[in-house]
Design a protein around this motif. Sequence first.
Motif, PDB file in Angstrom:
ATOM      1  N   GLN A  35      -1.021  -9.281   6.718  1.00  0.00           N
ATOM      2  CA  GLN A  35      -1.467  -7.889   6.629  1.00  0.00           C
ATOM      3  C   GLN A  35      -0.332  -7.034   6.085  1.00  0.00           C
ATOM      4  N   ALA A  84      -2.909 -14.941   9.425  1.00  0.00           N
ATOM      5  CA  ALA A  84      -3.176 -13.606   8.876  1.00  0.00           C
ATOM      6  C   ALA A  84      -1.945 -13.109   8.139  1.00  0.00           C
ATOM      7  N   THR A 101      -2.845  -7.863  -2.069  1.00  0.00           N
ATOM      8  CA  THR A 101      -3.850  -6.815  -1.936  1.00  0.00           C
ATOM      9  C   THR A 101      -3.507  -5.722  -2.932  1.00  0.00           C
ATOM     10  N   GLN A 143       1.247  -3.134   5.588  1.00  0.00           N
ATOM     11  CA  GLN A 143       1.299  -1.760   6.105  1.00  0.00           C
ATOM     12  C   GLN A 143       2.212  -0.969   5.171  1.00  0.00           C
ATOM     13  N   MET A 172      -3.582  -1.299   8.710  1.00  0.00           N
ATOM     14  CA  MET A 172      -3.188  -2.611   8.204  1.00  0.00           C
ATOM     15  C   MET A 172      -4.239  -3.062   7.192  1.00  0.00           C
ATOM     16  N   ILE A 173      -3.780  -3.538   6.052  1.00  0.00           N
ATOM     17  CA  ILE A 173      -4.678  -4.024   5.006  1.00  0.00           C
ATOM     18  C   ILE A 173      -4.541  -5.537   4.931  1.00  0.00           C
ATOM     19  N   ASP A 174      -5.664  -6.252   5.043  1.00  0.00           N
ATOM     20  CA  ASP A 174      -5.635  -7.712   4.946  1.00  0.00           C
ATOM     21  C   ASP A 174      -5.301  -8.144   3.528  1.00  0.00           C
TER      22      ASP A 174
END
Length: 126
Positions: free
Chosen positions: A65, A63, A91, A67, A78-80
């Motif tokens: 992520q 993962a 992202t 922040q 948290m954004i993947d």
Amino acid sequence: MKKLSILLLVLVIAVVGCSKGNEQKSQEVKGEIEVPQTINANKTVSIEVLVTQGNKKIKNADAVQIQVEKEGYINQEMIDAKHQGNGAYSTDYTFKDDGEYTITAHVTIKGDMKMFTKKVTVCKKE
């Protein structure tokens, strides 16, 4: 003779153990956060994290992520980030206000999580 053999065995194990530790240290996971030089409020930008281990670009992180926290505020969201190829994960994000922000990338590989941060300044839209 037995004592000498045991002593040599212990020394060999110690030398092998030390050399493996140095090899692992040079293979530490690293993450570099990349954003545009100029960030304007209320404009969507791409946040990219380049994940490497030694000279190898990591293509299969468990993962990644992102922040984003404005100075003085706490943001637990948290954004993947999606894998874009060659160890790059990204992202899109819209900074709502001007000010100082901290971007933190949470990178998990084989259950081991590392955090990397970068401070950015967001300007009012001209």
